[in-house]
Design a protein around this motif. Structure first.
Motif, PDB file in Angstrom:
ATOM      1  N   TRP A 144       0.824  -1.202   0.000  1.00 43.01           N
ATOM      2  CA  TRP A 144       0.000   0.000   0.000  1.00 43.01           C
ATOM      3  C   TRP A 144       0.864   1.260   0.000  1.00 43.01           C
ATOM      4  CZ3 TRP A 144      -4.741  -0.491  -1.431  1.00 43.01           C
ATOM      5  CH2 TRP A 144      -5.448  -1.664  -1.154  1.00 43.01           C
ATOM      6  N   ASP A 145       2.000   1.194   0.668  1.00 45.88           N
ATOM      7  CA  ASP A 145       2.955   2.302   0.630  1.00 45.88           C
ATOM      8  C   ASP A 145       3.371   2.582  -0.807  1.00 45.88           C
ATOM      9  OD1 ASP A 145       5.297   3.884   0.700  1.00 45.88           O
ATOM     10  OD2 ASP A 145       5.827   3.150   2.674  1.00 45.88           O
ATOM     11  N   LEU A 146       3.699   1.529  -1.527  1.00 46.71           N
ATOM     12  CA  LEU A 146       4.122   1.673  -2.919  1.00 46.71           C
ATOM     13  C   LEU A 146       2.983   2.187  -3.792  1.00 46.71           C
ATOM     14  CD1 LEU A 146       6.636   1.202  -4.655  1.00 46.71           C
ATOM     15  CD2 LEU A 146       5.831  -1.123  -5.073  1.00 46.71           C
ATOM     16  N   ALA A 147       1.777   1.656  -3.576  1.00 43.66           N
ATOM     17  CA  ALA A 147       0.624   2.128  -4.341  1.00 43.66           C
ATOM     18  C   ALA A 147       0.350   3.603  -4.070  1.00 43.66           C
ATOM     19  CB  ALA A 147      -0.602   1.282  -3.997  1.00 43.66           C
ATOM     20  N   GLY A 148       0.533   4.035  -2.812  1.00 45.78           N
ATOM     21  CA  GLY A 148       0.340   5.444  -2.496  1.00 45.78           C
ATOM     22  C   GLY A 148       1.322   6.338  -3.225  1.00 45.78           C
ATOM     23  N   HIS A 149       2.577   5.892  -3.340  1.00 41.93           N
ATOM     24  CA  HIS A 149       3.559   6.683  -4.072  1.00 41.93           C
ATOM     25  C   HIS A 149       3.180   6.800  -5.552  1.00 41.93           C
ATOM     26  CE1 HIS A 149       7.431   7.808  -5.893  1.00 41.93           C
ATOM     27  NE2 HIS A 149       7.701   8.348  -4.718  1.00 41.93           N
ATOM     28  N   VAL A 150       2.651   5.731  -6.120  1.00 42.64           N
ATOM     29  CA  VAL A 150       2.228   5.763  -7.524  1.00 42.64           C
ATOM     30  C   VAL A 150       1.071   6.747  -7.703  1.00 42.64           C
ATOM     31  CG1 VAL A 150       1.185   4.404  -9.373  1.00 42.64           C
ATOM     32  CG2 VAL A 150       3.037   3.429  -8.013  1.00 42.64           C
ATOM     33  N   LEU A 151       0.077   6.706  -6.810  1.00 45.48           N
ATOM     34  CA  LEU A 151      -1.066   7.614  -6.923  1.00 45.48           C
ATOM     35  C   LEU A 151      -0.635   9.073  -6.769  1.00 45.48           C
ATOM     36  CD1 LEU A 151      -3.781   5.688  -4.875  1.00 45.48           C
ATOM     37  CD2 LEU A 151      -3.624   5.929  -7.361  1.00 45.48           C
ATOM     38  N   GLY A 305      -4.014  13.294  -2.587  1.00 44.39           N
ATOM     39  CA  GLY A 305      -4.362  13.124  -1.184  1.00 44.39           C
ATOM     40  C   GLY A 305      -4.379  11.667  -0.756  1.00 44.39           C
ATOM     41  N   VAL A 306      -5.011  10.814  -1.542  1.00 45.95           N
ATOM     42  CA  VAL A 306      -5.049   9.390  -1.205  1.00 45.95           C
ATOM     43  C   VAL A 306      -3.642   8.799  -1.241  1.00 45.95           C
ATOM     44  CG1 VAL A 306      -5.927   7.134  -1.917  1.00 45.95           C
ATOM     45  CG2 VAL A 306      -7.418   9.140  -2.014  1.00 45.95           C
ATOM     46  N   GLY A 307      -2.834   9.213  -2.225  1.00 43.96           N
ATOM     47  CA  GLY A 307      -1.470   8.718  -2.310  1.00 43.96           C
ATOM     48  C   GLY A 307      -0.641   9.077  -1.092  1.00 43.96           C
ATOM     49  N   HIS A 308      -0.738  10.329  -0.646  1.00 46.97           N
ATOM     50  CA  HIS A 308       0.015  10.738   0.540  1.00 46.97           C
ATOM     51  C   HIS A 308      -0.524  10.058   1.791  1.00 46.97           C
ATOM     52  CE1 HIS A 308       2.202  13.734  -1.726  1.00 46.97           C
ATOM     53  NE2 HIS A 308       2.877  14.028  -0.646  1.00 46.97           N
ATOM     54  N   TRP A 309      -1.814   9.852   1.848  1.00 49.95           N
ATOM     55  CA  TRP A 309      -2.405   9.169   2.990  1.00 49.95           C
ATOM     56  C   TRP A 309      -1.818   7.767   3.148  1.00 49.95           C
ATOM     57  CZ3 TRP A 309      -6.513   5.261   2.660  1.00 49.95           C
ATOM     58  CH2 TRP A 309      -7.023   4.901   3.915  1.00 49.95           C
ATOM     59  N   ARG A 316      -6.788   6.967   9.572  1.00 50.14           N
ATOM     60  CA  ARG A 316      -7.992   6.969   8.734  1.00 50.14           C
ATOM     61  C   ARG A 316      -8.745   8.281   8.815  1.00 50.14           C
ATOM     62  NH1 ARG A 316     -10.706   0.929   9.516  1.00 50.14           N
ATOM     63  NH2 ARG A 316      -8.953  -0.250   8.599  1.00 50.14           N
ATOM     64  N   ARG A 317      -8.819   8.851  10.007  1.00 48.44           N
ATOM     65  CA  ARG A 317      -9.574  10.095  10.160  1.00 48.44           C
ATOM     66  C   ARG A 317      -8.916  11.260   9.436  1.00 48.44           C
ATOM     67  NH1 ARG A 317      -8.649  13.690  15.421  1.00 48.44           N
ATOM     68  NH2 ARG A 317      -6.380  13.595  15.568  1.00 48.44           N
ATOM     69  N   ALA A 318      -7.615  11.131   9.110  1.00 41.22           N
ATOM     70  CA  ALA A 318      -6.907  12.241   8.481  1.00 41.22           C
ATOM     71  C   ALA A 318      -7.238  12.369   6.999  1.00 41.22           C
ATOM     72  CB  ALA A 318      -5.398  12.068   8.647  1.00 41.22           C
ATOM     73  N   LEU A 319      -7.702  11.293   6.352  1.00 40.81           N
ATOM     74  CA  LEU A 319      -7.886  11.321   4.906  1.00 40.81           C
ATOM     75  C   LEU A 319      -8.875  12.394   4.474  1.00 40.81           C
ATOM     76  CD1 LEU A 319      -7.424  10.212   2.094  1.00 40.81           C
ATOM     77  CD2 LEU A 319      -9.152   8.459   2.556  1.00 40.81           C
ATOM     78  N   LEU A 374       0.894  20.089   4.842  1.00 37.65           N
ATOM     79  CA  LEU A 374       2.028  19.730   3.986  1.00 37.65           C
ATOM     80  C   LEU A 374       1.597  19.203   2.615  1.00 37.65           C
ATOM     81  CD1 LEU A 374       4.619  18.185   6.468  1.00 37.65           C
ATOM     82  CD2 LEU A 374       4.762  20.344   5.248  1.00 37.65           C
ATOM     83  N   PRO A 375       0.647  18.264   2.505  1.00 38.68           N
ATOM     84  CA  PRO A 375       0.227  17.843   1.159  1.00 38.68           C
ATOM     85  C   PRO A 375      -0.319  18.988   0.328  1.00 38.68           C
ATOM     86  CG  PRO A 375      -0.539  16.286   2.801  1.00 38.68           C
ATOM     87  CD  PRO A 375      -0.003  17.459   3.553  1.00 38.68           C
ATOM     88  N   ALA A 376      -1.093  19.872   0.960  1.00 40.04           N
ATOM     89  CA  ALA A 376      -1.621  21.019   0.226  1.00 40.04           C
ATOM     90  C   ALA A 376      -0.503  21.956  -0.215  1.00 40.04           C
ATOM     91  CB  ALA A 376      -2.632  21.768   1.095  1.00 40.04           C
ATOM     92  N   LEU A 377       0.525  22.083   0.608  1.00 44.10           N
ATOM     93  CA  LEU A 377       1.660  22.929   0.240  1.00 44.10           C
ATOM     94  C   LEU A 377       2.424  22.318  -0.924  1.00 44.10           C
ATOM     95  CD1 LEU A 377       3.257  25.481   1.110  1.00 44.10           C
ATOM     96  CD2 LEU A 377       4.665  23.975   2.498  1.00 44.10           C
TER      97      LEU A 377
END
Length: 452
Positions: A144-151, A305-309, A316-319, A374-377
């Motif tokens: 899932w870490d790898l999939a998040g980086h791809v997204l 957002g999903v990728g960084h999550w 989960r609540r942060a997404l 940070l993701p928004a930045l």
């Protein structure tokens, strides 16, 4: 001779405190100081501006009834001065380098800080929780870490060039870089050299694909998206915030660190381009008009957002909150671009996302501001523009590269100032999150007095 009259116990003089009690109190005081220093280093590792770290430690010290507590925070060093019960002023400092936290660890750090601010926390328990935070395993498995980086890579590619033809090849490069990041974790020197190594591999593969006709899209946009997680946009923007608040040493240190990260990436690119070589007109190909899609920025925010999550192991609540702030950033960037042009689009977006992230943390009970901010930045892409300039410098288009790099510096400064304005608005309307907790001059003067 007359016997001396016995003195009743109630009339006896009070006995001095037992040496064991005094020693025990001294040990507790030192353990509390140790807890504050380690907590400060955790807060610095979240990427928070040093002014916020100082203010937070000052509030925790006040809760624990430490008299005359002052703190000076630098990116990797903490200085504190405090008064003991006998009014003797003590000064301590600690150094900790290379500490990086995932989003779930950042959230746990601010939860510990909130508990320590609300009521006195036993230092032993606090130190135990700090060790537990540092030892936390990732919330999601490496797949899932790898999939998040791809997204996240696909998302930033759609920000740079809103075209569907980028998705497939960008996903491949995101998978490549994500695999390199997984293999290099906790491997010492390899982790330090990872930005240069990744830049070399990505640029080499991209240029070879473009030379042999295997890549129809511009290799520059693809490699910038693939190297997303190495871009120092957040570091440079935070450095600007430090400088704007007068923390010159911290701001300059972080600014140089961000620029050095870009230099590492450029060295990897130069090594690859010197081996392959490609005309600059083939590096930065403008997209065709019929390839543009108006929905691309919104899809980019969702994927990013999903990728960084996933990649940064957020809770989960942060997404949901991350996606909300990302959408605010996109709205602010599009609005600023329409009203003031490209230079001010990041400024307008930063003015909006900064109070929004603080509102989520302090008023709505959401995750810490750094998790949503940070993701928004990063999606404002100041670092990406700089990397495009580095790519052109690595080729033969020197003038375009320098112009693009200077544009990036203006963009970063604008975003940093937007963050300062957004923080000031939140301070004015709601809570004063930034206050001056310590003073460098006072700390140094006390230190000199102690030396005498």
């Amino acid at each position: 001779m007359t016997e001396a009259a016995a003195v009743p116990p109630s009339a006896a003089a009070p006995l001095p405190a037992a040496p064991d009690d005094a020693a025990r109190g001294q040990r507790e005081r030192r353990r509390l100081l140790r807890f504050l220093l380690r907590l400060g280093h955790l807060l610095l590792a979240t990427g928070s501006p040093v002014r916020l770290v100082e203010t937070t430690l000052q509030r925790v010290a006040a809760t624990h009834r430490i008299a005359q507590f002052n703190v000076l925070a630098l990116p990797t060093v903490l200085f504190v001065s405090f008064a003991e019960e006998d009014d003797k002023t003590q000064m301590e400092f600690t150094v900790e380098q290379g500490l990086a936290l995932r989003f779930d660890q950042i959230e746990a750090t601010f939860e510990l800080t909130r508990d320590a601010e609300r009521a006195p926390l036993d230092p032993t328990e606090g130190l135990r929780r700090i060790n537990a935070i540092l030892a936390m395993p990732p919330r999601y498995r490496w797949q899932w870490d790898l999939a998040g980086h791809v997204l996240a890579t696909i998302g930033i590619a759609l920000v740079l060039r809103p075209s569907i033809d980028l998705v497939g090849v960008t996903a491949l490069f995101g998978l490549l870089v994500g695999g390199l990041r997984l293999m290099s974790r906790q491997r010492g020197v390899l982790s330090t050299l990872l930005p240069m190594l990744s830049a070399f591999v990505v640029v080499l593969v991209a240029l070879l694909g473009a030379r042999h006709g295997l890549m129809e899209t511009s290799p520059t946009y693809v490699l910038v998206a693939a190297l997303l997680t190495f871009l120092p946009g957040g570091v440079l923007a935070t450095a600007t915030v430090d400088l704007a608040y007068g923390d010159v040493v911290s701001g300059a240190t972080r600014f140089v660190s961000g620029l050095l990260q870009l230099v590492f990436l450029m060295l990897g690119m130069l090594a690859a381009t010197s081996m392959v070589g490609l005309p600059p007109e083939q590096l930065l190909v403008p997209p065709a008009n019929d390839a543009l899609r108006t929905w691309a920025p919104w899809l980019a925010a969702l994927l990013f957002g999903v990728g960084h999550w996933l990649h940064y192991s957020a809770t989960r609540r942060a997404l949901l909150w991350m996606l909300v702030v990302l959408l605010i950033a996109q709205i602010g960037q599009l609005t600023g671009n329409a009203l003031f042009g490209g230079y001010m689009s990041g400024f307008v977006a930063a003015v909006l996302i900064t109070p929004a992230s603080y509102m989520i943390q302090y008023r709505l009970g959401g995750p810490p501001s750094m998790v949503t901010f940070l993701p928004a930045l990063w999606i404002l892409v100041p670092g990406s523009l700089g990397l495009i300039g580095m790519t052109e410098l690595a080729g033969s288009n020197r003038s375009a590269g320098l112009e693009n790099f200077v544009t990036t510096l203006f963009s970063v400064v604008a975003i940093g100032l937007g963050t300062v304005v957004g923080t000031a608005l939140y301070n004015l309307l709601f809570d004063p999150v930034f206050e001056r907790a310590g003073n460098m001059a006072n700390l140094m003067l006390r230190y000199l007095r102690l030396r005498r």
